[in-house]
Design an enzyme around this catalytic site. Structure first.
Site, PDB file in Angstrom:
ATOM      1  N   ASP A 227       0.825  -1.205   0.000  1.00  0.00           N
ATOM      2  CA  ASP A 227       0.000   0.000   0.000  1.00  0.00           C
ATOM      3  C   ASP A 227       0.865   1.263   0.000  1.00  0.00           C
ATOM      4  O   ASP A 227       1.864   1.346   0.718  1.00  0.00           O
ATOM      5  CB  ASP A 227      -0.856  -0.032   1.280  1.00  0.00           C
ATOM      6  CG  ASP A 227      -1.924   1.035   1.318  1.00  0.00           C
ATOM      7  OD1 ASP A 227      -2.804   1.007   0.451  1.00  0.00           O
ATOM      8  OD2 ASP A 227      -1.867   1.896   2.226  1.00  0.00           O
ATOM      9  N   GLU A 320       1.527  -0.637  -5.027  1.00  0.00           N
ATOM     10  CA  GLU A 320       0.512   0.376  -5.301  1.00  0.00           C
ATOM     11  C   GLU A 320       1.262   1.698  -5.291  1.00  0.00           C
ATOM     12  O   GLU A 320       1.613   2.218  -4.238  1.00  0.00           O
ATOM     13  CB  GLU A 320      -0.583   0.411  -4.233  1.00  0.00           C
ATOM     14  CG  GLU A 320      -1.689   1.362  -4.654  1.00  0.00           C
ATOM     15  CD  GLU A 320      -2.220   2.306  -3.582  1.00  0.00           C
ATOM     16  OE1 GLU A 320      -3.279   2.899  -3.801  1.00  0.00           O
ATOM     17  OE2 GLU A 320      -1.565   2.487  -2.537  1.00  0.00           O
TER      18      GLU A 320
END
Ligand code: GLC
Length: 598
Positions: A227, A320
Protein backbone atom coordinates in the site's frame (compact mmCIF):
# COMPACT_ATOMS: atom_id res chain seq x y z
CA UNK A 1 -16.90 -25.66 8.23
CA UNK A 2 -17.13 -27.59 5.00
CA UNK A 3 -15.56 -26.44 1.80
CA UNK A 4 -15.33 -28.55 -1.27
CA UNK A 5 -11.65 -28.90 -1.92
CA UNK A 6 -9.67 -30.50 -4.68
CA UNK A 7 -9.06 -34.21 -4.08
CA UNK A 8 -5.53 -35.07 -2.95
CA UNK A 9 -4.73 -36.56 -6.34
CA UNK A 10 -5.00 -33.16 -8.06
CA UNK A 11 -3.45 -31.12 -5.28
CA UNK A 12 -0.13 -29.57 -6.17
CA UNK A 13 2.62 -31.00 -3.98
CA UNK A 14 3.27 -27.44 -2.97
CA UNK A 15 2.46 -24.12 -4.52
CA UNK A 16 5.89 -23.10 -3.35
CA UNK A 17 7.71 -25.16 -5.94
CA UNK A 18 10.30 -22.96 -7.62
CA UNK A 19 10.04 -22.14 -11.30
CA UNK A 20 12.68 -21.04 -13.76
CA UNK A 21 13.42 -17.29 -13.49
CA UNK A 22 11.38 -15.48 -16.10
CA UNK A 23 8.49 -17.94 -15.83
CA UNK A 24 7.27 -17.09 -12.33
CA UNK A 25 3.52 -17.57 -11.90
CA UNK A 26 2.80 -13.89 -11.26
CA UNK A 27 4.04 -12.83 -14.69
CA UNK A 28 0.91 -14.18 -16.32
CA UNK A 29 -1.53 -14.39 -13.42
CA UNK A 30 -5.06 -13.08 -13.16
CA UNK A 31 -5.26 -11.76 -9.62
CA UNK A 32 -8.69 -11.17 -8.09
CA UNK A 33 -8.99 -8.50 -5.43
CA UNK A 34 -11.17 -9.41 -2.47
CA UNK A 35 -12.34 -6.51 -0.35
CA UNK A 36 -13.10 -8.57 2.79
CA UNK A 37 -15.72 -6.20 4.24
CA UNK A 38 -17.87 -6.62 1.16
CA UNK A 39 -17.26 -10.09 -0.23
CA UNK A 40 -19.16 -12.60 1.93
CA UNK A 41 -20.37 -12.42 5.52
CA UNK A 42 -20.60 -15.73 7.41
CA UNK A 43 -21.85 -14.41 10.78
CA UNK A 44 -24.52 -12.06 9.50
CA UNK A 45 -23.24 -8.89 11.17
CA UNK A 46 -23.25 -6.98 7.89
CA UNK A 47 -19.48 -6.98 7.45
CA UNK A 48 -17.76 -9.67 5.36
CA UNK A 49 -15.25 -12.02 7.01
CA UNK A 50 -12.61 -14.67 6.36
CA UNK A 51 -14.96 -17.59 6.84
CA UNK A 52 -17.33 -16.01 4.33
CA UNK A 53 -14.46 -15.79 1.84
CA UNK A 54 -13.54 -19.40 2.48
CA UNK A 55 -17.07 -20.59 1.71
CA UNK A 56 -17.04 -18.77 -1.59
CA UNK A 57 -13.57 -19.81 -2.77
CA UNK A 58 -14.88 -22.57 -5.05
CA UNK A 59 -16.79 -19.93 -7.03
CA UNK A 60 -13.51 -18.09 -7.62
CA UNK A 61 -11.74 -21.26 -8.65
CA UNK A 62 -14.56 -21.85 -11.16
CA UNK A 63 -14.14 -18.35 -12.53
CA UNK A 64 -10.62 -19.32 -13.57
CA UNK A 65 -8.45 -16.85 -11.69
CA UNK A 66 -4.95 -17.69 -10.47
CA UNK A 67 -4.66 -15.77 -7.22
CA UNK A 68 -6.55 -13.69 -4.73
CA UNK A 69 -5.35 -10.46 -3.16
CA UNK A 70 -6.97 -9.71 0.18
CA UNK A 71 -7.35 -6.06 1.17
CA UNK A 72 -6.41 -5.62 4.86
CA UNK A 73 -8.05 -7.90 7.42
CA UNK A 74 -5.59 -7.24 10.26
CA UNK A 75 -6.43 -5.41 13.48
CA UNK A 76 -7.64 -1.91 12.85
CA UNK A 77 -10.03 0.66 14.27
CA UNK A 78 -11.46 0.71 10.69
CA UNK A 79 -11.25 4.47 10.28
CA UNK A 80 -10.08 3.86 6.70
CA UNK A 81 -11.64 0.43 6.19
CA UNK A 82 -8.62 -1.44 7.54
CA UNK A 83 -5.90 0.69 5.90
CA UNK A 84 -5.29 2.05 9.41
CA UNK A 85 -3.53 -0.85 11.09
CA UNK A 86 -3.17 -1.23 14.85
CA UNK A 87 -1.57 -4.70 14.77
CA UNK A 88 0.06 -6.09 11.63
CA UNK A 89 0.28 -9.64 12.96
CA UNK A 90 -3.23 -10.42 14.08
CA UNK A 91 -6.63 -10.70 12.42
CA UNK A 92 -9.23 -8.11 13.34
CA UNK A 93 -12.05 -9.78 15.28
CA UNK A 94 -14.62 -8.43 12.78
CA UNK A 95 -12.98 -10.65 10.16
CA UNK A 96 -12.16 -13.70 12.30
CA UNK A 97 -8.99 -15.16 13.76
CA UNK A 98 -5.50 -16.12 12.69
CA UNK A 99 -6.56 -19.74 12.53
CA UNK A 100 -9.38 -18.75 10.15
CA UNK A 101 -6.69 -17.16 8.01
CA UNK A 102 -4.55 -20.30 8.08
CA UNK A 103 -7.56 -22.38 7.08
CA UNK A 104 -8.43 -19.97 4.27
CA UNK A 105 -4.86 -20.08 2.99
CA UNK A 106 -4.82 -23.88 3.02
CA UNK A 107 -8.18 -24.09 1.22
CA UNK A 108 -7.09 -21.56 -1.38
CA UNK A 109 -3.90 -23.50 -2.02
CA UNK A 110 -5.88 -26.72 -2.27
CA UNK A 111 -7.90 -25.05 -5.01
CA UNK A 112 -4.61 -23.93 -6.64
CA UNK A 113 -5.26 -20.30 -5.84
CA UNK A 114 -2.32 -18.22 -4.59
CA UNK A 115 -2.91 -15.74 -1.81
CA UNK A 116 -1.50 -12.21 -1.70
CA UNK A 117 -2.02 -10.05 1.38
CA UNK A 118 -2.06 -6.30 1.64
CA UNK A 119 0.64 -4.65 3.72
CA UNK A 120 0.35 -1.02 4.81
CA UNK A 121 3.85 0.29 5.60
CA UNK A 122 3.49 4.02 4.97
CA UNK A 123 1.43 4.68 8.08
CA UNK A 124 -0.13 2.96 11.08
CA UNK A 125 -3.33 3.65 12.95
CA UNK A 126 -3.02 6.26 15.70
CA UNK A 127 -4.13 3.39 17.97
CA UNK A 128 -1.05 1.33 17.14
CA UNK A 129 1.14 0.70 20.21
CA UNK A 130 4.10 2.40 18.48
CA UNK A 131 2.17 5.64 18.06
CA UNK A 132 0.72 5.53 21.55
CA UNK A 133 4.27 5.09 22.87
CA UNK A 134 5.44 7.99 20.72
CA UNK A 135 2.70 10.23 22.12
CA UNK A 136 3.61 9.28 25.68
CA UNK A 137 7.35 9.82 25.10
CA UNK A 138 9.09 13.21 25.23
CA UNK A 139 9.87 15.30 22.15
CA UNK A 140 13.11 14.13 20.52
CA UNK A 141 12.81 10.59 21.97
CA UNK A 142 13.49 7.38 20.03
CA UNK A 143 9.78 6.58 20.23
CA UNK A 144 8.89 9.88 18.53
CA UNK A 145 11.50 9.21 15.84
CA UNK A 146 9.44 6.24 14.60
CA UNK A 147 7.00 8.79 13.14
CA UNK A 148 7.39 12.24 11.62
CA UNK A 149 7.02 14.76 14.44
CA UNK A 150 8.09 18.38 13.92
CA UNK A 151 7.77 21.68 15.75
CA UNK A 152 5.24 24.09 14.31
CA UNK A 153 6.20 27.38 12.70
CA UNK A 154 5.42 30.91 13.79
CA UNK A 155 4.60 32.26 17.20
CA UNK A 156 4.19 29.40 19.70
CA UNK A 157 4.52 26.89 16.89
CA UNK A 158 0.90 27.45 15.92
CA UNK A 159 1.44 27.03 12.17
CA UNK A 160 1.95 23.53 10.71
CA UNK A 161 5.56 22.69 9.70
CA UNK A 162 4.70 22.96 5.99
CA UNK A 163 1.78 23.50 3.63
CA UNK A 164 1.18 19.90 2.48
CA UNK A 165 -2.43 18.86 2.00
CA UNK A 166 -3.80 15.46 2.97
CA UNK A 167 -4.92 13.14 0.19
CA UNK A 168 -8.26 12.89 1.98
CA UNK A 169 -8.67 16.68 2.27
CA UNK A 170 -7.55 19.24 4.85
CA UNK A 171 -4.00 19.68 6.13
CA UNK A 172 -1.38 16.93 6.44
CA UNK A 173 -0.37 17.79 10.03
CA UNK A 174 -2.05 17.30 13.38
CA UNK A 175 -0.93 18.89 16.61
CA UNK A 176 -0.61 16.86 19.79
CA UNK A 177 -1.22 18.01 23.34
CA UNK A 178 1.47 17.59 25.99
CA UNK A 179 0.64 15.81 29.28
CA UNK A 180 0.42 19.24 30.96
CA UNK A 181 -2.32 20.26 28.50
CA UNK A 182 -0.20 22.68 26.45
CA UNK A 183 0.00 22.29 22.65
CA UNK A 184 2.99 20.25 21.52
CA UNK A 185 4.55 19.09 18.24
CA UNK A 186 2.81 18.25 14.99
CA UNK A 187 2.82 14.85 13.28
CA UNK A 188 2.53 14.14 9.58
CA UNK A 189 -0.33 12.14 8.05
CA UNK A 190 -0.62 11.89 4.27
CA UNK A 191 -4.08 10.39 4.74
CA UNK A 192 -6.46 10.72 7.71
CA UNK A 193 -5.29 12.19 11.04
CA UNK A 194 -5.84 8.69 12.44
CA UNK A 195 -3.11 7.40 10.05
CA UNK A 196 0.24 8.88 11.17
CA UNK A 197 3.11 8.35 8.70
CA UNK A 198 6.02 6.19 9.80
CA UNK A 199 9.59 7.44 9.52
CA UNK A 200 11.21 5.09 7.01
CA UNK A 201 14.61 6.74 7.51
CA UNK A 202 14.60 4.98 10.88
CA UNK A 203 16.29 1.54 10.90
CA UNK A 204 14.04 0.36 13.71
CA UNK A 205 10.95 0.86 11.54
CA UNK A 206 12.55 -1.11 8.71
CA UNK A 207 13.41 -3.97 11.04
CA UNK A 208 9.84 -4.15 12.35
CA UNK A 209 8.52 -4.51 8.83
CA UNK A 210 11.04 -7.15 7.94
CA UNK A 211 9.69 -9.16 10.87
CA UNK A 212 6.10 -8.51 9.71
CA UNK A 213 6.92 -9.76 6.20
CA UNK A 214 8.46 -12.89 7.71
CA UNK A 215 5.43 -13.45 9.93
CA UNK A 216 3.16 -13.76 6.87
CA UNK A 217 5.71 -15.52 4.67
CA UNK A 218 6.19 -18.12 7.40
CA UNK A 219 2.43 -18.73 7.35
CA UNK A 220 2.71 -19.43 3.62
CA UNK A 221 1.42 -16.35 1.80
CA UNK A 222 2.44 -16.00 -1.83
CA UNK A 223 3.25 -12.32 -1.66
CA UNK A 224 2.23 -8.80 -0.79
CA UNK A 225 0.41 -5.89 -2.33
CA UNK A 226 2.26 -2.90 -0.91
CA UNK A 227 0.00 0.00 0.00
CA UNK A 228 1.13 3.55 -0.82
CA UNK A 229 4.54 2.26 -1.82
CA UNK A 230 5.29 5.65 -3.38
CA UNK A 231 4.85 7.63 -0.16
CA UNK A 232 7.25 6.05 2.27
CA UNK A 233 10.20 8.41 1.83
CA UNK A 234 9.71 12.19 1.99
CA UNK A 235 12.05 14.77 0.46
CA UNK A 236 14.68 15.90 2.98
CA UNK A 237 13.70 19.08 4.76
CA UNK A 238 9.99 18.54 3.98
CA UNK A 239 9.79 21.59 1.67
CA UNK A 240 6.52 23.39 0.96
CA UNK A 241 4.71 22.24 -2.16
CA UNK A 242 1.95 23.72 -4.26
CA UNK A 243 0.31 21.28 -6.67
CA UNK A 244 0.08 22.59 -10.24
CA UNK A 245 -3.40 21.09 -10.78
CA UNK A 246 -5.99 19.01 -8.96
CA UNK A 247 -4.21 15.66 -8.75
CA UNK A 248 -6.96 13.42 -7.44
CA UNK A 249 -7.09 11.90 -4.04
CA UNK A 250 -4.37 9.27 -4.23
CA UNK A 251 -1.84 11.70 -5.57
CA UNK A 252 -2.09 10.43 -9.12
CA UNK A 253 -0.13 12.70 -11.39
CA UNK A 254 -1.30 11.02 -14.53
CA UNK A 255 -2.76 12.21 -17.77
CA UNK A 256 -6.26 11.93 -16.35
CA UNK A 257 -5.36 14.41 -13.64
CA UNK A 258 -4.24 16.79 -16.32
CA UNK A 259 -5.80 16.13 -19.71
CA UNK A 260 -3.85 19.07 -21.07
CA UNK A 261 -0.72 17.04 -20.38
CA UNK A 262 -1.34 15.28 -23.69
CA UNK A 263 0.11 17.39 -26.44
CA UNK A 264 -2.91 18.41 -28.59
CA UNK A 265 -0.74 18.87 -31.67
CA UNK A 266 0.46 15.27 -31.36
CA UNK A 267 -3.15 14.13 -31.07
CA UNK A 268 -4.11 16.01 -34.24
CA UNK A 269 -1.17 14.63 -36.16
CA UNK A 270 -2.00 11.14 -34.95
CA UNK A 271 -5.63 11.41 -36.07
CA UNK A 272 -4.49 12.14 -39.63
CA UNK A 273 -1.64 9.65 -39.78
CA UNK A 274 -1.98 6.09 -41.09
CA UNK A 275 -2.42 3.59 -38.25
CA UNK A 276 1.12 2.30 -38.55
CA UNK A 277 2.57 5.76 -37.95
CA UNK A 278 0.76 6.37 -34.67
CA UNK A 279 2.93 8.03 -32.09
CA UNK A 280 3.34 6.55 -28.62
CA UNK A 281 1.76 9.35 -26.66
CA UNK A 282 3.59 9.95 -23.39
CA UNK A 283 1.67 12.16 -21.00
CA UNK A 284 3.92 14.93 -19.78
CA UNK A 285 4.68 14.07 -16.18
CA UNK A 286 3.82 16.62 -13.57
CA UNK A 287 6.74 17.12 -11.17
CA UNK A 288 6.40 14.76 -8.24
CA UNK A 289 5.30 16.22 -4.92
CA UNK A 290 8.02 15.94 -2.23
CA UNK A 291 6.13 13.08 -0.57
CA UNK A 292 5.67 10.81 -3.61
CA UNK A 293 8.10 8.62 -5.52
CA UNK A 294 11.34 9.71 -3.86
CA UNK A 295 14.36 7.74 -5.17
CA UNK A 296 15.52 6.50 -1.74
CA UNK A 297 12.48 4.24 -1.64
CA UNK A 298 14.30 1.82 -3.96
CA UNK A 299 16.64 0.78 -1.13
CA UNK A 300 13.60 -0.48 0.78
CA UNK A 301 12.42 -2.64 -2.14
CA UNK A 302 15.88 -4.16 -2.47
CA UNK A 303 15.78 -5.12 1.20
CA UNK A 304 12.28 -6.57 0.86
CA UNK A 305 13.30 -8.43 -2.28
CA UNK A 306 16.11 -10.10 -0.34
CA UNK A 307 13.67 -11.16 2.39
CA UNK A 308 11.28 -12.77 -0.10
CA UNK A 309 14.16 -14.47 -1.89
CA UNK A 310 14.92 -16.43 1.26
CA UNK A 311 11.60 -18.24 0.96
CA UNK A 312 10.93 -21.15 -1.38
CA UNK A 313 8.86 -20.66 -4.52
CA UNK A 314 8.06 -17.40 -6.24
CA UNK A 315 6.65 -14.78 -3.90
CA UNK A 316 5.37 -11.57 -5.40
CA UNK A 317 5.68 -7.92 -4.38
CA UNK A 318 3.20 -5.67 -6.11
CA UNK A 319 3.46 -1.90 -5.73
CA UNK A 320 0.51 0.38 -5.30
CA UNK A 321 2.39 3.38 -6.52
CA UNK A 322 0.93 6.37 -8.30
CA UNK A 323 4.08 7.29 -10.18
CA UNK A 324 4.35 8.93 -13.57
CA UNK A 325 5.41 8.35 -16.26
CA UNK A 326 5.44 4.57 -16.74
CA UNK A 327 9.15 4.66 -17.53
CA UNK A 328 9.72 5.92 -13.96
CA UNK A 329 7.23 3.42 -12.54
CA UNK A 330 9.20 0.64 -14.25
CA UNK A 331 12.22 1.44 -12.06
CA UNK A 332 10.29 -0.03 -9.17
CA UNK A 333 10.13 -3.44 -10.80
CA UNK A 334 13.76 -3.87 -11.74
CA UNK A 335 14.96 -7.44 -11.18
CA UNK A 336 16.18 -6.81 -7.63
CA UNK A 337 13.19 -4.73 -6.48
CA UNK A 338 9.46 -5.42 -6.67
CA UNK A 339 7.89 -7.93 -9.05
CA UNK A 340 5.14 -5.81 -10.51
CA UNK A 341 3.24 -2.55 -10.12
CA UNK A 342 -0.34 -1.55 -10.78
CA UNK A 343 -0.67 0.11 -14.15
CA UNK A 344 -2.78 3.11 -13.18
CA UNK A 345 -1.86 4.88 -16.41
CA UNK A 346 -3.80 2.14 -18.23
CA UNK A 347 -6.69 2.31 -15.77
CA UNK A 348 -7.18 6.01 -16.37
CA UNK A 349 -6.66 6.09 -20.11
CA UNK A 350 -9.67 7.40 -21.95
CA UNK A 351 -11.89 5.07 -23.85
CA UNK A 352 -10.67 5.92 -27.32
CA UNK A 353 -8.71 3.71 -29.65
CA UNK A 354 -5.78 6.04 -30.19
CA UNK A 355 -5.04 6.50 -26.52
CA UNK A 356 -5.72 2.87 -25.64
CA UNK A 357 -3.24 1.70 -28.25
CA UNK A 358 -0.68 4.22 -27.09
CA UNK A 359 -0.93 3.21 -23.42
CA UNK A 360 -0.71 -0.49 -24.25
CA UNK A 361 2.48 0.11 -26.24
CA UNK A 362 3.88 2.42 -23.61
CA UNK A 363 3.22 -0.10 -20.85
CA UNK A 364 4.75 -3.05 -22.64
CA UNK A 365 7.80 -0.98 -23.65
CA UNK A 366 8.37 0.47 -20.18
CA UNK A 367 8.01 -2.75 -18.22
CA UNK A 368 9.77 -5.04 -20.67
CA UNK A 369 12.74 -2.66 -20.65
CA UNK A 370 13.39 -3.88 -17.09
CA UNK A 371 12.33 -7.48 -17.66
CA UNK A 372 9.01 -7.14 -15.82
CA UNK A 373 5.54 -8.02 -17.08
CA UNK A 374 3.08 -5.23 -17.60
CA UNK A 375 0.02 -5.37 -15.39
CA UNK A 376 -3.47 -4.31 -16.41
CA UNK A 377 -6.23 -3.11 -14.14
CA UNK A 378 -9.56 -1.36 -14.69
CA UNK A 379 -11.16 -1.26 -11.24
CA UNK A 380 -10.28 -1.43 -7.55
CA UNK A 381 -11.62 -0.28 -4.18
CA UNK A 382 -10.35 3.30 -4.65
CA UNK A 383 -11.86 4.24 -8.01
CA UNK A 384 -15.26 4.52 -9.65
CA UNK A 385 -16.09 1.04 -11.01
CA UNK A 386 -15.28 0.88 -14.71
CA UNK A 387 -18.85 -0.11 -15.65
CA UNK A 388 -19.71 3.46 -14.63
CA UNK A 389 -16.42 5.30 -15.09
CA UNK A 390 -16.14 4.54 -18.79
CA UNK A 391 -19.47 6.31 -19.42
CA UNK A 392 -18.87 9.39 -17.26
CA UNK A 393 -19.17 12.57 -19.28
CA UNK A 394 -17.35 14.74 -16.74
CA UNK A 395 -14.04 14.15 -15.08
CA UNK A 396 -14.00 12.52 -11.66
CA UNK A 397 -10.55 12.76 -10.10
CA UNK A 398 -9.31 9.44 -8.80
CA UNK A 399 -10.54 8.71 -5.29
CA UNK A 400 -13.09 11.53 -5.32
CA UNK A 401 -15.97 9.22 -6.22
CA UNK A 402 -19.34 10.17 -7.65
CA UNK A 403 -22.72 10.80 -6.06
CA UNK A 404 -26.18 11.98 -7.01
CA UNK A 405 -25.12 15.58 -7.56
CA UNK A 406 -21.94 14.86 -9.53
CA UNK A 407 -21.80 16.24 -13.06
CA UNK A 408 -21.59 13.91 -16.06
CA UNK A 409 -23.73 11.07 -14.68
CA UNK A 410 -22.98 7.82 -16.55
CA UNK A 411 -25.49 6.03 -18.76
CA UNK A 412 -25.56 2.57 -17.11
CA UNK A 413 -26.30 0.66 -20.31
CA UNK A 414 -23.45 2.29 -22.23
CA UNK A 415 -21.18 1.93 -19.19
CA UNK A 416 -21.71 -1.82 -18.95
CA UNK A 417 -21.29 -2.26 -22.68
CA UNK A 418 -17.98 -0.40 -22.60
CA UNK A 419 -16.83 -2.25 -19.50
CA UNK A 420 -17.43 -5.60 -21.16
CA UNK A 421 -15.59 -4.45 -24.28
CA UNK A 422 -12.70 -3.03 -22.22
CA UNK A 423 -12.32 -6.13 -20.04
CA UNK A 424 -12.34 -8.27 -23.17
CA UNK A 425 -9.39 -6.29 -24.48
CA UNK A 426 -7.56 -6.32 -21.15
CA UNK A 427 -7.80 -10.09 -20.71
CA UNK A 428 -6.22 -10.67 -24.12
CA UNK A 429 -3.09 -8.67 -23.29
CA UNK A 430 0.22 -10.25 -22.29
CA UNK A 431 1.16 -9.87 -18.63
CA UNK A 432 -0.78 -10.00 -15.42
CA UNK A 433 -4.33 -8.68 -14.93
CA UNK A 434 -6.01 -7.55 -11.76
CA UNK A 435 -9.78 -7.93 -11.31
CA UNK A 436 -11.80 -6.25 -8.58
CA UNK A 437 -14.57 -8.28 -6.92
CA UNK A 438 -17.89 -7.75 -8.65
CA UNK A 439 -16.55 -6.56 -11.99
CA UNK A 440 -17.15 -10.10 -13.29
CA UNK A 441 -20.82 -9.45 -12.51
CA UNK A 442 -20.79 -6.10 -14.32
CA UNK A 443 -21.48 -4.19 -11.11
CA UNK A 444 -21.77 -0.43 -11.55
CA UNK A 445 -20.76 2.21 -9.03
CA UNK A 446 -23.51 2.77 -6.46
CA UNK A 447 -24.12 6.46 -6.98
CA UNK A 448 -27.12 7.18 -4.77
CA UNK A 449 -25.94 5.91 -1.40
CA UNK A 450 -27.69 7.87 1.36
CA UNK A 451 -25.34 10.48 2.82
CA UNK A 452 -25.87 8.99 6.28
CA UNK A 453 -24.49 5.65 5.09
CA UNK A 454 -21.24 7.01 3.68
CA UNK A 455 -18.09 6.03 5.57
CA UNK A 456 -15.05 7.05 3.51
CA UNK A 457 -12.86 9.55 5.40
CA UNK A 458 -12.73 11.59 2.18
CA UNK A 459 -16.44 12.34 2.58
CA UNK A 460 -15.93 13.63 6.12
CA UNK A 461 -12.64 15.47 5.61
CA UNK A 462 -14.00 17.37 2.60
CA UNK A 463 -17.34 17.96 4.38
CA UNK A 464 -19.21 16.18 1.62
CA UNK A 465 -17.54 18.02 -1.23
CA UNK A 466 -16.07 14.71 -2.47
CA UNK A 467 -18.27 11.64 -2.17
CA UNK A 468 -15.31 9.30 -1.75
CA UNK A 469 -15.03 5.61 -2.51
CA UNK A 470 -18.00 3.96 -0.80
CA UNK A 471 -19.84 3.54 -4.13
CA UNK A 472 -17.41 0.86 -5.32
CA UNK A 473 -17.35 -0.94 -1.96
CA UNK A 474 -20.96 -2.07 -1.58
CA UNK A 475 -21.27 -5.78 -0.63
CA UNK A 476 -21.56 -7.89 -3.75
CA UNK A 477 -24.63 -9.94 -4.77
CA UNK A 478 -24.45 -13.73 -4.86
CA UNK A 479 -28.09 -14.86 -4.94
CA UNK A 480 -30.94 -12.83 -6.38
CA UNK A 481 -33.58 -14.07 -3.94
CA UNK A 482 -31.67 -14.23 -0.67
CA UNK A 483 -31.32 -11.65 2.11
CA UNK A 484 -28.56 -9.16 1.23
CA UNK A 485 -28.43 -11.04 -2.09
CA UNK A 486 -26.65 -13.90 -0.35
CA UNK A 487 -23.89 -11.70 1.12
CA UNK A 488 -25.10 -13.20 4.40
CA UNK A 489 -28.34 -14.70 5.67
CA UNK A 490 -29.55 -11.86 7.90
CA UNK A 491 -29.90 -9.12 5.29
CA UNK A 492 -27.53 -6.79 7.17
CA UNK A 493 -25.07 -4.85 5.03
CA UNK A 494 -22.57 -2.21 6.15
CA UNK A 495 -23.43 -0.21 3.01
CA UNK A 496 -26.93 -0.57 1.54
CA UNK A 497 -27.21 -2.62 -1.66
CA UNK A 498 -29.30 -1.22 -4.54
CA UNK A 499 -32.67 -2.76 -5.40
CA UNK A 500 -31.61 -3.36 -8.99
CA UNK A 501 -28.85 -5.79 -8.06
CA UNK A 502 -31.03 -8.94 -8.08
CA UNK A 503 -30.46 -9.40 -11.81
CA UNK A 504 -26.73 -8.95 -11.38
CA UNK A 505 -26.40 -11.60 -8.66
CA UNK A 506 -24.02 -14.41 -9.47
CA UNK A 507 -26.72 -17.10 -9.49
CA UNK A 508 -28.70 -15.10 -12.06
CA UNK A 509 -25.70 -15.10 -14.38
CA UNK A 510 -24.10 -18.48 -13.95
CA UNK A 511 -24.61 -20.62 -17.04
CA UNK A 512 -26.50 -17.81 -18.81
CA UNK A 513 -24.98 -17.29 -22.24
CA UNK A 514 -24.01 -13.68 -22.78
CA UNK A 515 -23.97 -12.78 -19.07
CA UNK A 516 -21.01 -10.77 -17.84
CA UNK A 517 -19.97 -13.63 -15.56
CA UNK A 518 -19.89 -16.07 -18.48
CA UNK A 519 -18.01 -13.54 -20.58
CA UNK A 520 -15.27 -13.33 -17.93
CA UNK A 521 -15.25 -17.09 -17.47
CA UNK A 522 -14.81 -17.70 -21.20
CA UNK A 523 -12.18 -14.99 -21.52
CA UNK A 524 -10.16 -16.47 -18.66
CA UNK A 525 -10.41 -20.01 -20.06
CA UNK A 526 -9.39 -18.90 -23.57
CA UNK A 527 -6.62 -16.71 -22.19
CA UNK A 528 -5.18 -19.83 -20.59
CA UNK A 529 -5.84 -22.13 -23.56
CA UNK A 530 -4.06 -19.84 -26.00
CA UNK A 531 -1.37 -18.67 -23.55
CA UNK A 532 -2.27 -15.05 -24.26
CA UNK A 533 -0.65 -13.87 -21.04
CA UNK A 534 2.77 -14.93 -22.25
CA UNK A 535 2.21 -13.78 -25.82
CA UNK A 536 2.93 -10.59 -27.71
CA UNK A 537 0.90 -7.76 -29.15
CA UNK A 538 1.10 -7.27 -32.88
CA UNK A 539 -1.08 -4.39 -34.11
CA UNK A 540 -3.23 -4.82 -37.17
CA UNK A 541 -3.78 -1.69 -39.20
CA UNK A 542 -6.49 -0.66 -41.60
CA UNK A 543 -9.55 -0.79 -39.36
CA UNK A 544 -9.91 2.96 -38.96
CA UNK A 545 -9.35 5.39 -36.12
CA UNK A 546 -11.96 4.02 -33.69
CA UNK A 547 -10.82 0.42 -33.73
CA UNK A 548 -8.19 -1.45 -31.75
CA UNK A 549 -7.06 -4.49 -33.67
CA UNK A 550 -4.27 -6.74 -32.53
CA UNK A 551 -3.01 -10.25 -32.88
CA UNK A 552 -1.70 -12.23 -29.91
CA UNK A 553 -0.59 -15.65 -31.17
CA UNK A 554 -3.51 -17.29 -32.95
CA UNK A 555 -6.05 -14.92 -31.45
CA UNK A 556 -7.05 -11.73 -33.23
CA UNK A 557 -8.75 -9.17 -31.01
CA UNK A 558 -10.84 -6.43 -32.57
CA UNK A 559 -12.50 -3.77 -30.43
CA UNK A 560 -14.78 -1.19 -31.94
CA UNK A 561 -14.75 1.84 -29.67
CA UNK A 562 -16.57 4.02 -32.16
CA UNK A 563 -20.25 4.87 -32.65
CA UNK A 564 -20.89 2.84 -35.81
CA UNK A 565 -20.46 -0.81 -36.74
CA UNK A 566 -17.36 -1.88 -38.65
CA UNK A 567 -16.85 -4.80 -40.97
CA UNK A 568 -15.24 -7.92 -39.53
CA UNK A 569 -12.51 -9.71 -41.42
CA UNK A 570 -13.53 -12.79 -43.33
CA UNK A 571 -12.33 -16.14 -42.00
CA UNK A 572 -11.41 -17.48 -38.59
CA UNK A 573 -13.67 -18.64 -35.78
CA UNK A 574 -15.25 -16.16 -33.43
CA UNK A 575 -14.40 -17.49 -29.97
CA UNK A 576 -15.52 -14.59 -27.77
CA UNK A 577 -17.76 -11.57 -28.20
CA UNK A 578 -18.58 -8.94 -25.61
CA UNK A 579 -22.01 -8.38 -27.26
CA UNK A 580 -24.17 -10.38 -29.63
CA UNK A 581 -22.94 -10.25 -33.19
CA UNK A 582 -25.07 -10.81 -36.24
CA UNK A 583 -23.80 -10.88 -39.81
CA UNK A 584 -20.28 -9.81 -40.56
CA UNK A 585 -20.32 -6.54 -38.66
CA UNK A 586 -18.80 -5.61 -35.31
CA UNK A 587 -21.27 -3.34 -33.49
CA UNK A 588 -20.16 -0.20 -31.71
CA UNK A 589 -18.56 -0.60 -28.25
CA UNK A 590 -17.92 -4.30 -28.79
CA UNK A 591 -14.86 -6.55 -28.67
CA UNK A 592 -14.46 -9.81 -30.49
CA UNK A 593 -11.80 -12.53 -30.34
CA UNK A 594 -11.23 -14.51 -33.52
CA UNK A 595 -9.11 -17.61 -33.77
CA UNK A 596 -7.11 -17.37 -36.95
CA UNK A 597 -4.48 -20.11 -36.79
CA UNK A 598 -2.29 -18.38 -39.39
C1 GLC B 1 -4.18 3.09 -0.52
C2 GLC B 1 -5.43 2.24 -0.39
C3 GLC B 1 -6.56 3.12 0.03
C4 GLC B 1 -6.23 3.74 1.37
C5 GLC B 1 -4.90 4.49 1.29
C6 GLC B 1 -4.39 4.83 2.65
O1 GLC B 1 -4.26 4.00 -1.54
O2 GLC B 1 -5.68 1.57 -1.59
O3 GLC B 1 -7.77 2.43 0.11
O4 GLC B 1 -7.22 4.63 1.76
O5 GLC B 1 -3.92 3.68 0.70
O6 GLC B 1 -3.91 3.67 3.29
Amino acid sequence: MTVESAPDSVRPASLAEPTIPGTEWWRTAVIYQIYPRSFADSNGDGVGDLEGIMRRLPALAELGIDAIWLSPFVRSPQKDAGYDVSDYCDVDPIFGTLSDFDELLAEAHALRLRVIVDIVPNHTSDQHRWFQEALAAPEGSVERDRYIFRDGKGKNGNTPPNNWESVFGGGMWNRVTRPDGTPGQWYLHIFDASQPDLNWENRWVRDQFEAILRFWLDRGVDGFRVDVAHGMIKEAGLPDYTPPVETGSMGGTTAIADPAALDPAALDRAALAPDSALPKLEPKPIPSPPYWGQPAVHEIWREWHRVLEQYPGDRVLCAEAWVDPLSKMALWVRPDEMSQAFNFDYMFTEWNALEQRAVIDRSIDAFSAVGAPSTWVLSNHDVVRHASRLALTAESPQGAGIGPSSPGQPDPVLGLRRARAASSVMLALPGSSYLYQGEELGLPEVIDLPDAARQDPTWFRTRGEKYGRDGCRVPIPWESDAPAYGFNDTGASWLPQPDEWATLARDAQVGVPGSTLELYRSALALRREFALASGMVEWLDGYGPHVLALRNGVVTVIANLGPIAVELPVGGDIILTSEKITGGALPSETTVWIRTDS
